[in-house]
Scaffold this motif. Structure first.
Motif, PDB file in Angstrom:
ATOM      1  N   UNK A   1      45.682  25.782  32.558  1.00 15.23           N
ATOM      2  CA  UNK A   1      45.566  27.208  32.816  1.00 15.23           C
ATOM      3  C   UNK A   1      46.897  27.861  32.443  1.00 15.23           C
ATOM      4  N   UNK A   2      46.792  28.887  31.617  1.00 14.81           N
ATOM      5  CA  UNK A   2      47.998  29.591  31.200  1.00 14.81           C
ATOM      6  C   UNK A   2      48.424  30.596  32.264  1.00 14.81           C
ATOM      7  N   UNK A   3      49.627  31.095  32.095  1.00 13.17           N
ATOM      8  CA  UNK A   3      50.141  32.109  33.016  1.00 13.17           C
ATOM      9  C   UNK A   3      49.267  33.367  32.972  1.00 13.17           C
ATOM     10  N   UNK A   4      48.824  33.756  31.781  1.00 14.47           N
ATOM     11  CA  UNK A   4      47.958  34.937  31.639  1.00 14.47           C
ATOM     12  C   UNK A   4      46.627  34.730  32.372  1.00 14.47           C
ATOM     13  N   UNK A   5      46.077  33.501  32.274  1.00 17.54           N
ATOM     14  CA  UNK A   5      44.840  33.203  32.998  1.00 17.54           C
ATOM     15  C   UNK A   5      45.044  33.296  34.502  1.00 17.54           C
ATOM     16  N   UNK A   6      46.182  32.824  34.976  1.00 13.88           N
ATOM     17  CA  UNK A   6      46.497  32.873  36.400  1.00 13.88           C
ATOM     18  C   UNK A   6      46.602  34.326  36.875  1.00 13.88           C
ATOM     19  N   UNK A   7      47.263  35.150  36.075  1.00 14.26           N
ATOM     20  CA  UNK A   7      47.383  36.577  36.423  1.00 14.26           C
ATOM     21  C   UNK A   7      45.999  37.223  36.452  1.00 14.26           C
ATOM     22  N   UNK A   8      45.154  36.918  35.455  1.00 14.83           N
ATOM     23  CA  UNK A   8      43.783  37.447  35.429  1.00 14.83           C
ATOM     24  C   UNK A   8      43.014  37.023  36.673  1.00 14.83           C
ATOM     25  N   UNK A   9      43.173  35.776  37.078  1.00 17.38           N
ATOM     26  CA  UNK A   9      42.501  35.264  38.270  1.00 17.38           C
ATOM     27  C   UNK A   9      42.968  36.004  39.524  1.00 17.38           C
ATOM     28  N   UNK A  10      44.259  36.176  39.658  1.00 12.43           N
ATOM     29  CA  UNK A  10      44.816  36.866  40.830  1.00 12.43           C
ATOM     30  C   UNK A  10      44.355  38.319  40.875  1.00 12.43           C
ATOM     31  N   UNK A  11      44.386  38.988  39.733  1.00 12.64           N
ATOM     32  CA  UNK A  11      43.930  40.379  39.676  1.00 12.64           C
ATOM     33  C   UNK A  11      42.438  40.455  40.009  1.00 12.64           C
ATOM     34  N   UNK A  12      41.648  39.543  39.451  1.00  9.62           N
ATOM     35  CA  UNK A  12      40.209  39.521  39.729  1.00  9.62           C
ATOM     36  C   UNK A  12      39.916  39.332  41.208  1.00  9.62           C
ATOM     37  N   UNK A  13      40.606  38.393  41.833  1.00  7.40           N
ATOM     38  CA  UNK A  13      40.404  38.155  43.269  1.00  7.40           C
ATOM     39  C   UNK A  13      40.806  39.375  44.077  1.00  7.40           C
ATOM     40  N   UNK A  14      41.933  39.998  43.714  1.00  2.95           N
ATOM     41  CA  UNK A  14      42.381  41.201  44.431  1.00  2.95           C
ATOM     42  C   UNK A  14      41.356  42.323  44.310  1.00  2.95           C
ATOM     43  N   UNK A  15      40.812  42.526  43.118  1.00  6.67           N
ATOM     44  CA  UNK A  15      39.804  43.566  42.910  1.00  6.67           C
ATOM     45  C   UNK A  15      38.547  43.263  43.722  1.00  6.67           C
ATOM     46  N   UNK A  16      38.136  42.008  43.728  1.00  2.11           N
ATOM     47  CA  UNK A  16      36.952  41.617  44.504  1.00  2.11           C
ATOM     48  C   UNK A  16      37.161  41.895  45.990  1.00  2.11           C
ATOM     49  N   UNK A  17      38.321  41.550  46.508  1.00  2.23           N
ATOM     50  CA  UNK A  17      38.615  41.790  47.931  1.00  2.23           C
ATOM     51  C   UNK A  17      38.589  43.281  48.232  1.00  2.23           C
ATOM     52  N   UNK A  18      39.220  44.082  47.383  1.00  2.00           N
ATOM     53  CA  UNK A  18      39.252  45.535  47.605  1.00  2.00           C
ATOM     54  C   UNK A  18      37.839  46.115  47.551  1.00  2.00           C
ATOM     55  N   UNK A  19      37.040  45.702  46.569  1.00  2.00           N
ATOM     56  CA  UNK A  19      35.677  46.218  46.464  1.00  2.00           C
ATOM     57  C   UNK A  19      34.822  45.802  47.661  1.00  2.00           C
ATOM     58  N   UNK A  20      34.985  44.562  48.118  1.00  2.00           N
ATOM     59  CA  UNK A  20      34.218  44.100  49.287  1.00  2.00           C
ATOM     60  C   UNK A  20      34.592  44.912  50.520  1.00  2.00           C
ATOM     61  N   UNK A  21      35.886  45.115  50.732  1.00  2.00           N
ATOM     62  CA  UNK A  21      36.324  45.892  51.895  1.00  2.00           C
ATOM     63  C   UNK A  21      35.880  47.349  51.791  1.00  2.00           C
ATOM     64  N   UNK A  22      35.949  47.905  50.592  1.00  2.00           N
ATOM     65  CA  UNK A  22      35.495  49.275  50.389  1.00  2.00           C
ATOM     66  C   UNK A  22      33.992  49.390  50.670  1.00  2.00           C
TER      67      UNK A  22
END
Length: 132
Positions: A1-22
């Motif tokens: 897993x590249x650094x860019x993939x890791x950043x994409x994963x972290x951003x995706x998880x953060x967006x999912x959490x925000x959308x779920x809470x919203x």
């Protein structure tokens, strides 16, 4: 897993959490009682209904995330699916005119809580089948 993939994963998880809470925040605004207070009181019916909303929202969100490669497209399809899920509540309220759902939930009617839980989960599967 590249650094860019890791950043994409972290951003995706953060967006999912925000959308779920919203999504849960919007659902809590729809109920005329305080969801968290009912949970503190031990109201099983309100807990079942809230759990069904959470799981239903998560199903729509999960399918949106799985079927889209862009976070923007995921968020858009989640929003469409979520609006459909909110409409399910209002349609269900409309087709059951003899039952004031929120009053039954606040009074701890577990049958109504269970039914609503399963309506949310079942409809989220149906709605998610339309998300492509």
């Amino acid at each position: 897993m590249s650094f860019a993939d890791l950043i994409d994963l972290i951003v995706g998880i953060a967006v999912i959490i925000v959308l779920q809470l919203l999504g849960m925040l919007v659902f809590s605004w729809m109920t005329p009682y305080n969801d968290l207070e009912e949970l503190k009181r031990g109201n099983t019916a309100a807990g079942l209904a809230m759990g069904g909303k959470f799981l239903g929202t998560a199903i729509v969100l999960g399918v949106s995330a799985y079927t889209n490669t862009s976070i923007w497209h995921m968020a858009l399809w989640f929003a469409i699916g979520y609006v459909c899920l909110v409409l399910v509540y209002w349609v269900f309220e409309w087709v059951t005119p003899g039952i004031k759902l929120s009053e039954h939930l606040k009074n701890g009617n577990v049958a109504i809580g269970t039914l609503l839980c399963l309506v949310y989960v079942g409809m989220s599967f149906a709605i998610s089948s339309l998300i492509v």
